[in-house]
Design a protein around this motif. Structure first.
Motif, PDB file in Angstrom:
ATOM      1  N   ALA A  53      41.111  49.125  37.181  1.00  0.00           N
ATOM      2  CA  ALA A  53      40.995  47.696  36.905  1.00  0.00           C
ATOM      3  C   ALA A  53      42.385  47.104  36.761  1.00  0.00           C
ATOM      4  O   ALA A  53      43.234  47.662  36.072  1.00  0.00           O
ATOM      5  CB  ALA A  53      40.183  47.479  35.638  1.00  0.00           C
ATOM      6  N   ASP A  96      35.454  37.480  41.395  1.00  0.00           N
ATOM      7  CA  ASP A  96      35.866  38.882  41.336  1.00  0.00           C
ATOM      8  C   ASP A  96      36.142  39.447  42.730  1.00  0.00           C
ATOM      9  O   ASP A  96      35.420  39.172  43.689  1.00  0.00           O
ATOM     10  CB  ASP A  96      34.811  39.739  40.642  1.00  0.00           C
ATOM     11  CG  ASP A  96      34.797  39.529  39.137  1.00  0.00           C
ATOM     12  OD1 ASP A  96      35.780  38.981  38.596  1.00  0.00           O
ATOM     13  OD2 ASP A  96      33.799  39.902  38.500  1.00  0.00           O
ATOM     14  N   ASP A 143      43.729  39.794  39.475  1.00  0.00           N
ATOM     15  CA  ASP A 143      42.595  40.431  38.800  1.00  0.00           C
ATOM     16  C   ASP A 143      41.683  41.032  39.857  1.00  0.00           C
ATOM     17  O   ASP A 143      41.116  40.299  40.681  1.00  0.00           O
ATOM     18  CB  ASP A 143      41.821  39.401  37.977  1.00  0.00           C
ATOM     19  CG  ASP A 143      42.646  38.816  36.844  1.00  0.00           C
ATOM     20  OD1 ASP A 143      43.305  39.588  36.131  1.00  0.00           O
ATOM     21  OD2 ASP A 143      42.618  37.583  36.679  1.00  0.00           O
ATOM     22  N   ARG A 144      41.549  42.338  39.838  1.00  0.00           N
ATOM     23  CA  ARG A 144      40.718  42.997  40.849  1.00  0.00           C
ATOM     24  C   ARG A 144      40.312  44.386  40.374  1.00  0.00           C
ATOM     25  O   ARG A 144      40.947  44.957  39.501  1.00  0.00           O
ATOM     26  CB  ARG A 144      41.469  43.102  42.169  1.00  0.00           C
ATOM     27  CG  ARG A 144      42.721  43.953  42.076  1.00  0.00           C
ATOM     28  CD  ARG A 144      43.589  43.868  43.324  1.00  0.00           C
ATOM     29  NE  ARG A 144      44.765  44.684  43.201  1.00  0.00           N
ATOM     30  CZ  ARG A 144      45.881  44.327  42.577  1.00  0.00           C
ATOM     31  NH1 ARG A 144      45.971  43.137  42.023  1.00  0.00           N
ATOM     32  NH2 ARG A 144      46.907  45.155  42.499  1.00  0.00           N
ATOM     33  N   VAL A 153      31.718  36.792  44.916  1.00  0.00           N
ATOM     34  CA  VAL A 153      32.168  38.156  44.664  1.00  0.00           C
ATOM     35  C   VAL A 153      32.592  38.683  46.025  1.00  0.00           C
ATOM     36  O   VAL A 153      31.813  38.662  46.975  1.00  0.00           O
ATOM     37  CB  VAL A 153      31.038  39.022  44.063  1.00  0.00           C
ATOM     38  CG1 VAL A 153      31.478  40.476  43.975  1.00  0.00           C
ATOM     39  CG2 VAL A 153      30.627  38.501  42.699  1.00  0.00           C
ATOM     40  N   VAL A 165      30.215  41.996  37.133  1.00  0.00           N
ATOM     41  CA  VAL A 165      30.899  41.078  38.040  1.00  0.00           C
ATOM     42  C   VAL A 165      30.449  39.637  37.835  1.00  0.00           C
ATOM     43  O   VAL A 165      29.353  39.367  37.342  1.00  0.00           O
ATOM     44  CB  VAL A 165      30.741  41.476  39.532  1.00  0.00           C
ATOM     45  CG1 VAL A 165      31.341  42.835  39.800  1.00  0.00           C
ATOM     46  CG2 VAL A 165      29.313  41.398  39.978  1.00  0.00           C
ATOM     47  N   ARG A 166      31.348  38.735  38.248  1.00  0.00           N
ATOM     48  CA  ARG A 166      31.064  37.304  38.170  1.00  0.00           C
ATOM     49  C   ARG A 166      31.818  36.617  39.308  1.00  0.00           C
ATOM     50  O   ARG A 166      32.672  37.231  39.963  1.00  0.00           O
ATOM     51  CB  ARG A 166      31.461  36.764  36.807  1.00  0.00           C
ATOM     52  CG  ARG A 166      32.922  36.891  36.476  1.00  0.00           C
ATOM     53  CD  ARG A 166      33.204  36.421  35.073  1.00  0.00           C
ATOM     54  NE  ARG A 166      34.640  36.390  34.823  1.00  0.00           N
ATOM     55  CZ  ARG A 166      35.184  36.592  33.657  1.00  0.00           C
ATOM     56  NH1 ARG A 166      34.430  36.866  32.604  1.00  0.00           N
ATOM     57  NH2 ARG A 166      36.488  36.528  33.516  1.00  0.00           N
ATOM     58  N   ARG A 210      41.439  39.827  33.558  1.00  0.00           N
ATOM     59  CA  ARG A 210      39.985  39.678  33.708  1.00  0.00           C
ATOM     60  C   ARG A 210      39.248  40.951  33.294  1.00  0.00           C
ATOM     61  O   ARG A 210      38.158  40.916  32.733  1.00  0.00           O
ATOM     62  CB  ARG A 210      39.673  39.286  35.159  1.00  0.00           C
ATOM     63  CG  ARG A 210      38.322  39.671  35.709  1.00  0.00           C
ATOM     64  CD  ARG A 210      37.180  38.872  35.116  1.00  0.00           C
ATOM     65  NE  ARG A 210      35.917  39.248  35.713  1.00  0.00           N
ATOM     66  CZ  ARG A 210      35.020  40.025  35.131  1.00  0.00           C
ATOM     67  NH1 ARG A 210      35.245  40.541  33.943  1.00  0.00           N
ATOM     68  NH2 ARG A 210      33.882  40.294  35.725  1.00  0.00           N
ATOM     69  N   TRP A 211      39.811  42.086  33.582  1.00  0.00           N
ATOM     70  CA  TRP A 211      39.117  43.352  33.355  1.00  0.00           C
ATOM     71  C   TRP A 211      39.531  44.047  32.059  1.00  0.00           C
ATOM     72  O   TRP A 211      39.025  45.118  31.747  1.00  0.00           O
ATOM     73  CB  TRP A 211      39.328  44.278  34.555  1.00  0.00           C
ATOM     74  CG  TRP A 211      38.726  43.673  35.781  1.00  0.00           C
ATOM     75  CD1 TRP A 211      39.385  43.055  36.797  1.00  0.00           C
ATOM     76  CD2 TRP A 211      37.343  43.571  36.090  1.00  0.00           C
ATOM     77  NE1 TRP A 211      38.497  42.594  37.730  1.00  0.00           N
ATOM     78  CE2 TRP A 211      37.226  42.890  37.319  1.00  0.00           C
ATOM     79  CE3 TRP A 211      36.177  43.978  35.448  1.00  0.00           C
ATOM     80  CZ2 TRP A 211      36.009  42.619  37.916  1.00  0.00           C
ATOM     81  CZ3 TRP A 211      34.952  43.709  36.049  1.00  0.00           C
ATOM     82  CH2 TRP A 211      34.877  43.037  37.264  1.00  0.00           C
TER      83      TRP A 211
END
Length: 152
Positions: free
Chosen positions: A139, A17, A109-110, A93, A13-14, A143-144
Protein backbone atom coordinates in the motif's frame (compact mmCIF):
# COMPACT_ATOMS: atom_id res chain seq x y z
CA UNK A 1 -8.45 -14.96 -6.79
CA UNK A 2 -12.12 -14.04 -7.31
CA UNK A 3 -12.88 -14.71 -3.67
CA UNK A 4 -9.82 -12.80 -2.48
CA UNK A 5 -10.72 -9.77 -4.58
CA UNK A 6 -14.39 -9.85 -3.58
CA UNK A 7 -13.95 -10.49 0.14
CA UNK A 8 -10.62 -8.92 1.05
CA UNK A 9 -9.99 -6.07 -1.39
CA UNK A 10 -13.45 -4.94 -2.55
CA UNK A 11 -14.71 -3.99 0.94
CA UNK A 12 -11.80 -1.54 1.21
CA UNK A 13 -11.93 0.18 -2.18
CA UNK A 14 -13.69 3.41 -3.03
CA UNK A 15 -13.84 5.82 -5.98
CA UNK A 16 -10.40 7.14 -6.87
CA UNK A 17 -8.51 4.00 -5.93
CA UNK A 18 -5.77 2.69 -8.19
CA UNK A 19 -4.75 -0.96 -8.05
CA UNK A 20 -1.69 -2.14 -9.95
CA UNK A 21 -1.55 -5.90 -10.55
CA UNK A 22 1.70 -7.72 -11.22
CA UNK A 23 2.18 -11.41 -11.94
CA UNK A 24 3.17 -13.90 -14.60
CA UNK A 25 0.76 -15.17 -17.21
CA UNK A 26 -1.86 -17.30 -15.48
CA UNK A 27 -1.21 -15.82 -12.05
CA UNK A 28 -4.83 -14.64 -11.78
CA UNK A 29 -4.77 -10.92 -12.60
CA UNK A 30 -7.90 -10.99 -14.76
CA UNK A 31 -9.61 -13.45 -12.43
CA UNK A 32 -8.88 -11.05 -9.55
CA UNK A 33 -10.42 -8.20 -11.55
CA UNK A 34 -13.49 -10.30 -12.34
CA UNK A 35 -14.04 -10.94 -8.62
CA UNK A 36 -13.58 -7.25 -7.85
CA UNK A 37 -16.03 -6.29 -10.58
CA UNK A 38 -18.63 -8.75 -9.34
CA UNK A 39 -18.28 -7.43 -5.77
CA UNK A 40 -18.57 -3.82 -6.97
CA UNK A 41 -21.68 -4.67 -8.98
CA UNK A 42 -20.39 -3.49 -12.33
CA UNK A 43 -21.76 -4.40 -15.73
CA UNK A 44 -19.83 -7.29 -17.16
CA UNK A 45 -18.52 -9.59 -18.16
CA UNK A 46 -15.08 -8.46 -17.07
CA UNK A 47 -12.66 -9.95 -19.57
CA UNK A 48 -9.01 -9.41 -20.33
CA UNK A 49 -8.63 -6.10 -22.17
CA UNK A 50 -5.37 -7.19 -23.81
CA UNK A 51 -6.26 -6.05 -27.34
CA UNK A 52 -8.59 -3.22 -26.34
CA UNK A 53 -6.13 -2.06 -23.64
CA UNK A 54 -8.79 -0.39 -21.47
CA UNK A 55 -12.43 -1.15 -20.68
CA UNK A 56 -14.92 0.74 -18.57
CA UNK A 57 -17.48 -1.27 -16.62
CA UNK A 58 -20.20 1.05 -15.26
CA UNK A 59 -21.77 0.30 -11.91
CA UNK A 60 -25.21 -1.25 -11.91
CA UNK A 61 -25.72 -0.51 -8.21
CA UNK A 62 -24.81 3.17 -7.91
CA UNK A 63 -21.17 2.60 -6.99
CA UNK A 64 -17.99 3.47 -8.82
CA UNK A 65 -17.25 2.25 -12.32
CA UNK A 66 -14.40 -0.19 -12.81
CA UNK A 67 -11.71 0.84 -15.29
CA UNK A 68 -9.79 -2.28 -16.32
CA UNK A 69 -6.50 -1.66 -18.13
CA UNK A 70 -4.02 -4.12 -19.58
CA UNK A 71 -0.68 -2.36 -19.93
CA UNK A 72 1.16 -5.42 -21.25
CA UNK A 73 1.47 -4.04 -24.78
CA UNK A 74 2.29 -0.53 -23.59
CA UNK A 75 5.95 0.33 -23.47
CA UNK A 76 5.99 3.59 -21.58
CA UNK A 77 4.13 5.79 -19.14
CA UNK A 78 3.44 8.14 -22.06
CA UNK A 79 1.47 5.41 -23.84
CA UNK A 80 -0.50 4.77 -20.66
CA UNK A 81 -1.05 8.51 -20.29
CA UNK A 82 -2.53 8.58 -23.82
CA UNK A 83 -5.46 6.53 -22.47
CA UNK A 84 -6.56 9.66 -20.55
CA UNK A 85 -7.21 7.72 -17.36
CA UNK A 86 -6.87 10.96 -15.39
CA UNK A 87 -10.36 11.96 -16.49
CA UNK A 88 -11.99 9.02 -14.70
CA UNK A 89 -9.44 8.20 -12.01
CA UNK A 90 -11.15 10.16 -9.22
CA UNK A 91 -14.61 8.66 -9.77
CA UNK A 92 -13.73 5.06 -10.61
CA UNK A 93 -11.78 2.13 -9.26
CA UNK A 94 -8.94 1.62 -11.72
CA UNK A 95 -7.13 -1.71 -12.07
CA UNK A 96 -4.00 -1.84 -14.23
CA UNK A 97 -2.69 -5.28 -15.12
CA UNK A 98 1.01 -5.36 -16.03
CA UNK A 99 1.24 -1.82 -14.67
CA UNK A 100 4.46 -2.11 -12.69
CA UNK A 101 6.93 0.64 -13.65
CA UNK A 102 4.24 2.26 -15.80
CA UNK A 103 1.19 3.17 -13.73
CA UNK A 104 2.74 4.38 -10.47
CA UNK A 105 2.73 7.99 -11.68
CA UNK A 106 -1.07 7.93 -12.02
CA UNK A 107 -1.58 8.29 -8.26
CA UNK A 108 0.47 8.68 -5.10
CA UNK A 109 -2.16 6.60 -3.28
CA UNK A 110 -2.30 3.12 -4.76
CA UNK A 111 -2.27 -0.57 -4.04
CA UNK A 112 0.32 -2.71 -5.72
CA UNK A 113 -0.76 -6.35 -5.63
CA UNK A 114 1.66 -9.02 -6.77
CA UNK A 115 0.28 -12.46 -7.60
CA UNK A 116 2.60 -15.44 -7.78
CA UNK A 117 1.47 -18.87 -8.89
CA UNK A 118 3.24 -22.05 -7.91
CA UNK A 119 5.37 -23.51 -10.69
CA UNK A 120 5.81 -27.11 -11.66
CA UNK A 121 3.64 -30.05 -10.74
CA UNK A 122 0.42 -31.08 -12.40
CA UNK A 123 -1.87 -28.44 -13.86
CA UNK A 124 -5.59 -29.12 -13.89
CA UNK A 125 -6.39 -28.05 -17.45
CA UNK A 126 -10.13 -28.29 -16.75
CA UNK A 127 -9.73 -25.74 -13.92
CA UNK A 128 -6.69 -23.59 -14.76
CA UNK A 129 -7.64 -20.92 -12.19
CA UNK A 130 -7.17 -23.38 -9.36
CA UNK A 131 -3.95 -23.81 -7.51
CA UNK A 132 -2.01 -22.01 -4.85
CA UNK A 133 -1.26 -18.30 -5.23
CA UNK A 134 0.91 -16.11 -3.07
CA UNK A 135 -0.40 -12.56 -2.81
CA UNK A 136 1.68 -9.60 -1.70
CA UNK A 137 0.00 -6.25 -1.07
CA UNK A 138 2.05 -3.05 -0.97
CA UNK A 139 0.00 0.00 0.00
CA UNK A 140 1.31 3.43 -0.99
CA UNK A 141 0.12 6.82 0.22
CA UNK A 142 -1.98 8.28 3.01
CA UNK A 143 -5.19 6.78 1.62
CA UNK A 144 -4.10 3.31 2.69
CA UNK A 145 -2.51 4.20 6.05
CA UNK A 146 -4.06 2.01 8.73
CA UNK A 147 -6.13 -0.08 6.30
CA UNK A 148 -5.97 -3.79 7.05
CA UNK A 149 -6.86 -6.52 4.61
CA UNK A 150 -8.77 -9.34 6.21
CA UNK A 151 -11.35 -11.78 4.97
CA UNK A 152 -14.89 -10.66 5.77
Amino acid sequence: MRDFAANVIAPQVRPGDLIILTGDLGAGKTTFTQGLGEALGVRGPVASPTFIIARTHPSEVGGPSLIHVDAYRLGTLAELDDLDLDSSLETSVTVVEWGENKAEALADDRLHITLARERGGDVDLANPDRGVREVTIAAHGDRWAGVTFERN
